[in-house]
Enzyme design. Sequence first.
Site, PDB file in Angstrom:
ATOM      1  N   ARG A 245     101.348  85.150  42.866  1.00 37.94           N
ATOM      2  CA  ARG A 245     100.091  84.409  42.824  1.00 37.94           C
ATOM      3  C   ARG A 245      99.096  85.274  42.065  1.00 37.94           C
ATOM      4  O   ARG A 245      99.088  86.509  42.208  1.00 37.94           O
ATOM      5  CB  ARG A 245      99.566  84.121  44.234  1.00 37.94           C
ATOM      6  N   GLU A 274      93.296  80.440  38.279  1.00 40.88           N
ATOM      7  CA  GLU A 274      94.107  79.457  37.568  1.00 40.88           C
ATOM      8  C   GLU A 274      93.469  78.066  37.561  1.00 40.88           C
ATOM      9  O   GLU A 274      92.974  77.647  38.606  1.00 40.88           O
ATOM     10  CB  GLU A 274      95.454  79.393  38.313  1.00 40.88           C
ATOM     11  N   HIS A 292     102.369  79.041  34.848  1.00 43.21           N
ATOM     12  CA  HIS A 292     102.908  78.836  36.205  1.00 43.21           C
ATOM     13  C   HIS A 292     104.161  77.945  36.160  1.00 43.21           C
ATOM     14  O   HIS A 292     104.214  76.907  36.826  1.00 43.21           O
ATOM     15  CB  HIS A 292     101.830  78.232  37.118  1.00 43.21           C
TER      16      HIS A 292
HETATM   17  C1  DGY Z   1     105.771  77.876  44.423  1.00 43.31           C
HETATM   18  O1  DGY Z   1     106.622  77.066  44.797  1.00 43.31           O
HETATM   19  O2  DGY Z   1     105.054  78.492  45.214  1.00 43.31           O
HETATM   20  C2  DGY Z   1     105.633  78.111  42.956  1.00 43.31           C
HETATM   21  O3  DGY Z   1     104.523  78.838  42.649  1.00 43.31           O
HETATM   22  C3  DGY Z   1     105.694  76.816  42.175  1.00 43.31           C
HETATM   23  O4  DGY Z   1     106.933  76.304  42.307  1.00 43.31           O
END
Ligand code: DGY
Length: 343
Positions: A245, A274, A292
């Site tokens: 993240r 983001e 992402h």
């Molecule tokens: C998640 O699933 O947390 C990813 O960041 C996106 O698939």
Amino acid sequence: MSRVFVTRRIPRVGLDRLAEESVRVRVGQPNDEAPVPRAVLEDGVRWCEVLLSLLTEPVDRALLTLNPALRGVANYAVGFNNIDVDAATELGIPVSNTPGVLTDTTADLTWALILAVARRIPEAHAYMTAGRYKLWGPNLLLGADVSPGGSGRRKVLGVIGYGRIGAAVARRAVGFDMDVLAYDPHARDRIDAAEHVRWAELDELLRRSDFVTLHPLLTPETRHLIDTRALQLMKRTAYLINVSRGPVVDEAALVHALRSHRIAGAALDVFEDEPAMAPGIAECDHVVLVPHIASASVDTRERMAVMAAENALAHLAGERAPNVINPEVYKSPAYRARLAHRR
Ligand code: DGY
């Protein structure tokens, strides 16, 4: 008829799975490039029994409080930092996610980024498409080895966050003859038990790694885990990869480190604010930026959709969801009150 509010479009198979069980579905935002307006989100939550959210929607206490008949939140993601899980638990709302199905796809993208940034693939591609390739030369677009390469020196991969994805990234390093260090205070046992992986404290990992790759959950503990201090500890020749993240990295500090050549480069799939990027990052050398897409293969996104739908169906039925994050909620009077709630 039961009602699921799906905040934004998910792959058809997920919606079909809900339709098979005669669930009424409303999709909040049909345009893939637009966020769901807060008013639409609130309206949807008031209307439904289960909310199927994406990682782009903040599912906060105020939202969760809107509907006393809300029976669950099924997040279409393995990460759930967009949801106030403590508030959900307090309010008696089970929350589920989509773990496991995206592990390999995400680990593969991590490796794509490691190789792309080390071997300067985006620059090489831009060089070709701009028609600049006139003559092969020994100094053209030199990068760094990931495997021992000509020097014969085994490179060190530092994995921070040793959950399913971190472990899958570490496994792939065997094929590149790398030494793997891992740091995750919640997974010491699994790291010690893993072949080819050695536990390292955070600072040691940062000092020794040629590639530092980030895979922790975003928590108050991991927010800005990679800050100026951490970047100062890294080798000048090292690369940072973030597929977890955005806020795990202090992006302004990273821009500074890249500009001052404090580290060799970075590859990011996620961003602190983001979809915005920190000013200056796009102009830095030796940076690979992708939007992402770590879990973005057709098969995986479809499996996630079915998984989120199955979780939603369990929430609707008042059954334990296969991927519930806060199972303690099932014992709470607040949860039972929700099941008993009549509109
Ligand atoms: C998640 O699933 O947390 C990813 O960041 C996106 O698939």
